[in-house]
Each structure stands twice: as structure tokens, then as C-alpha cells.
Scaffold this motif. Structure first.
Motif, PDB file in Angstrom:
ATOM      1  N   ALA A  82     -32.698  30.385  18.582  1.00 27.71           N
ATOM      2  CA  ALA A  82     -32.543  29.745  17.107  1.00 27.71           C
ATOM      3  C   ALA A  82     -32.981  30.410  16.253  1.00 27.71           C
ATOM      4  CB  ALA A  82     -32.577  28.817  17.070  1.00 27.71           C
TER       5      ALA A  82
ATOM      6  N   GLY B 174     -26.455  22.969  13.621  1.00 26.76           N
ATOM      7  CA  GLY B 174     -28.525  23.714  14.585  1.00 26.76           C
ATOM      8  C   GLY B 174     -28.752  22.147  15.565  1.00 26.76           C
TER       9      GLY B 174
ATOM     10  N   THR C 206     -28.855  23.099  19.063  1.00 23.61           N
ATOM     11  CA  THR C 206     -30.152  23.289  19.953  1.00 23.61           C
ATOM     12  C   THR C 206     -29.867  22.363  21.306  1.00 23.61           C
ATOM     13  OG1 THR C 206     -31.265  23.615  18.072  1.00 23.61           O
ATOM     14  CG2 THR C 206     -31.961  22.776  19.366  1.00 23.61           C
TER      15      THR C 206
ATOM     16  N   SER D 282     -30.218  23.514  24.727  1.00 18.59           N
ATOM     17  CA  SER D 282     -30.643  22.769  25.870  1.00 18.59           C
ATOM     18  C   SER D 282     -30.607  22.143  27.073  1.00 18.59           C
ATOM     19  CB  SER D 282     -31.590  21.590  25.016  1.00 18.59           C
ATOM     20  OG  SER D 282     -32.714  22.444  23.913  1.00 18.59           O
TER      21      SER D 282
ATOM     22  N   PHE E 144     -26.390  31.284  19.176  1.00 15.00           N
ATOM     23  CA  PHE E 144     -26.728  30.245  16.932  1.00 15.00           C
ATOM     24  C   PHE E 144     -26.342  31.389  16.052  1.00 15.00           C
ATOM     25  CE2 PHE E 144     -29.755  28.625  20.508  1.00 15.00           C
ATOM     26  CZ  PHE E 144     -29.503  27.761  19.820  1.00 15.00           C
TER      27      PHE E 144
ATOM     28  N   VAL F  41     -35.264  28.340  23.577  1.00 14.06           N
ATOM     29  CA  VAL F  41     -34.131  27.710  22.380  1.00 14.06           C
ATOM     30  C   VAL F  41     -34.723  27.673  21.378  1.00 14.06           C
ATOM     31  CG1 VAL F  41     -32.965  25.747  21.342  1.00 14.06           C
ATOM     32  CG2 VAL F  41     -33.311  25.788  24.759  1.00 14.06           C
ATOM     33  N   VAL F  42     -36.339  27.851  20.721  1.00 10.47           N
ATOM     34  CA  VAL F  42     -36.971  28.053  19.368  1.00 10.47           C
ATOM     35  C   VAL F  42     -36.087  29.785  19.226  1.00 10.47           C
ATOM     36  CG1 VAL F  42     -38.493  27.658  17.808  1.00 10.47           C
ATOM     37  CG2 VAL F  42     -38.075  25.683  19.257  1.00 10.47           C
TER      38      VAL F  42
END
Length: 308
Positions: free
Chosen positions: A100, A229, A233, A237, A187, A96-97
Motif C-alpha cells: 500500500a 483503500g 487492502t 489481505s 495498489f 500488505v502495508v
């Protein structure tokens, strides 16, 4: 205080509930009934069946035996379970990080005017349209030890090839890269849409005051992107925690348990090791985790986006 009116029979109905008892609302619910019934049949009933099964020793052709919380005790006593939990959260957080960050980078690029921007946007959105099974098969070929493109690039620079999917050190990382490539457009397009809604007067006024591009990004762009955001996120997730296809096709959780995540672990317990009760208990634990994420998501959606 809200006003109230009297309905037939002298019953007082608060004003905020009058719409739900109106003829239009009742007709709407009537048309929704087939969809709600189908949803209950394919979603709610299996969930309830799975919860019930977690309290039984599943006998297959024989009668199930009620054993209470014993399946849950077995789950928490499994050494593999805690390794899988760690893998699941590491995989979810890392993926996910990275999605993004990559999505934000491309959104910033596409938010500028340049020749061929529409073509670039279309090409960058293509991964989001490809089915997961096709992504898994193609990335498995890219990671192939003998014929894969990545090892071919390493050989160009005189570096020995790596068994990306065959070594514990690289397996989960490799699957994560494939997953990030498939899902970063979500994203990207979300951030890009949010950037289009930022008033340009703010940028012009900040430039007049001598702000740099970094200042504009930190003090204008990021605050406007923060609400959407956070919600995006959390939603991604949830999807990542529940994802099965890519991991199963590319590594099946191996080698060993190095890339094993909860959905694949549940499949292994149920259909390979024939521990349906234990698998159901793990699924209930996963359901609780997902519900926690879901509650946080709904709360933040209301607070940040105002979606009541």
C-alpha cells in the motif's frame, strides 16, 4: 411499502421480486447454469469434501475412520501450528502495508504531468503481469549467496554477504520483498484511478487559501482514497493469506519453520507427512479466517463504496 401484483394462480408477488421471475431473468439463469455447475464442481465440492475429511482419519487405500473433532484437537496441540499462524499474519500484514505504501507513492508520482509518464506507468505495471513462478525463480537468483545481485551490492560497500533465504532471520523478509515487488502495481493503479476522480477545483481552492502540498494530501487526497483503500487492502489481505506459490518455491517454509505460512503448512501436512485429516482441519480453520475477512470486506464494500 413496496407495491405488489398478483401472479397466475392468485399468488401475490412483491414488486422487488418480479424481475427475478421474468422471462429475461429466467433465460439469464439458464445461460449461467453451465458456469455455475462447473464452479460447483471445481470449488464447492472440494471444499465440502475437505470439511468432511477433517472429521476422519484418512486411510488412503483403506476405509476412512470417523474420529470427530480429534483432528482439530491435534491441530491446536501442535506447537508448529501457532508459529505458522504467527508467521502467516506477520507476513500478510507486513506485505500488505508495504504494498500500500509503495503503491501510493508511485500513484502520487504518476498523477503528475511529466515527460515519459505513460512509459513509466507501463514499466511499473510490468511486475503485475509476471507469473508468480517466474518471480520466485528470479528473486531466488537475486538472493543467491554467491551470485546474487543483493550480496554483490553489499560487497561493493565492503559488507559481508547475507544468506537471505538460508537464515531464519531473513527468509520471511526476503519472500515478502519479492511478493511486494510483484503486487504493488495493484495498489498503484487503484490509487491512481481514484486520484483521477478527485475534483481539481478542491485543490485550486485550497491553494488559494494558502494550503501546502502536505495539507492538500492530508485533507483532500487521503479522504478521497480512504474508501477504496480500505476495500483494496482487505482484498489483498485475502489473497496474501491464501498465497502458496512464492513461499513454496523460494523457501518451502524453511529454514525450519521461519517462513512457513498456512497454505504451505497444509501442503506439508498432507503430502509430506501424510496427515490428510490434520491438513484438512487446518484448511477448515483457514477457511473460517478467510470467511471472516470476506464478511468484513463485503460489509465495508457496501458501506464505503456503495457496491450493493
Amino acid at each position: 411499502m413496496s407495491r405488489s401484483t398478483s401472479a397466475t394462480g392468485g399468488i401475490t408477488i412483491p414488486e422487488e421480486y418480479q424481475y427475478w421471475l421474468s422471462k429475461e431473468s429466467l433465460w439469464g439463469w439458464l445461460f449461467l447454469l453451465p458456469t455455475l455447475a462447473a464452479l460447483a464442481l471445481i470449488s464447492v465440492v472440494p471444499i465440502l469434501r475437505g470439511i468432511a475429511l477433517s472429521f476422519y482419519e484418512y486411510g488412503g487405500l483403506e476405509e476412512d475412520v470417523f474420529i470427530g473433532l480429534e483432528n482439530y484437537a491435534r491441530v491446536f496441540a501442535l506447537p508448529d501450528f501457532w508459529v505458522v499462524m504467527k508467521n502467516t499474519f506477520v507476513w500478510s500484514f507486513t506485505a500488505v502495508v508495504l504494498m500500500a505504501m509503495v503503491g501510493l507513492g508511485f500513484a502520487i508520482l504518476l498523477n503528475r504531468d511529466f515527460k515519459g509518464r505513460s512509459i513509466a506507468t507501463t514499466l511499473l505495471l510490468l511486475p503485475w503481469t509476471i507469473p508468480f513462478i517466474a518471480v520466485a525463480l528470479n528473486w531466488t537468483l537475486l538472493f543467491n549467496y554467491e551470485l546474487g545481485m543483493f550480496n554483490g551490492l553489499l560487497e561493493v560497500f565492503g559488507i559481508q554477504g547475507v544468506a537471505w533465504l538460508g537464515r531464519s532471520r531473513y527468509a520471511l523478509f526476503s519472500v515478502t520483498m519479492a511478493y511486494v515487488w510483484r503486487n504493488f502495481p495493484f495498489f498503484m493503479i487503484t490509487f491512481l484511478a481514484a486520484m483521477k476522480g478527485i475534483p481539481q477545483d478542491l485543490y485550486e481552492a485550497a491553494k488559494v487559501d494558502g494550503s501546502t502540498r502536505l495539507d492538500l494530501f492530508r485533507h483532500i487526497t487521503l479522504p478521497f482514497l480512504q474508501p477504496i483503500g480500505i476495500v483494496t487492502t482487505l482484498l489483498m489481505s485475502l489473497w496474501t493469506l491464501n498465497h502458496f506459490t512464492l513461499v513454496f518455491v523460494m523457501t518451502s517454509g524453511g529454514p525450519g519453520n521461519s517462513s512457513m505460512v498456512l497454505p504451505v503448512y497444509i501442503y506439508r501436512q498432507a503430502f509430506i507427512q501424510n496427515n490428510f485429516g490434520v491438513a484438512a482441519a487446518i484448511a477448515v480453520v483457514m477457511l473460517v479466517i478467510m470467511l471472516g475477512y470476506g464478511m468484513v470486506y463485503l460489509r465495508l464494500y457496501e458501506d464505503e463504496v456503495g457496491g450493493k
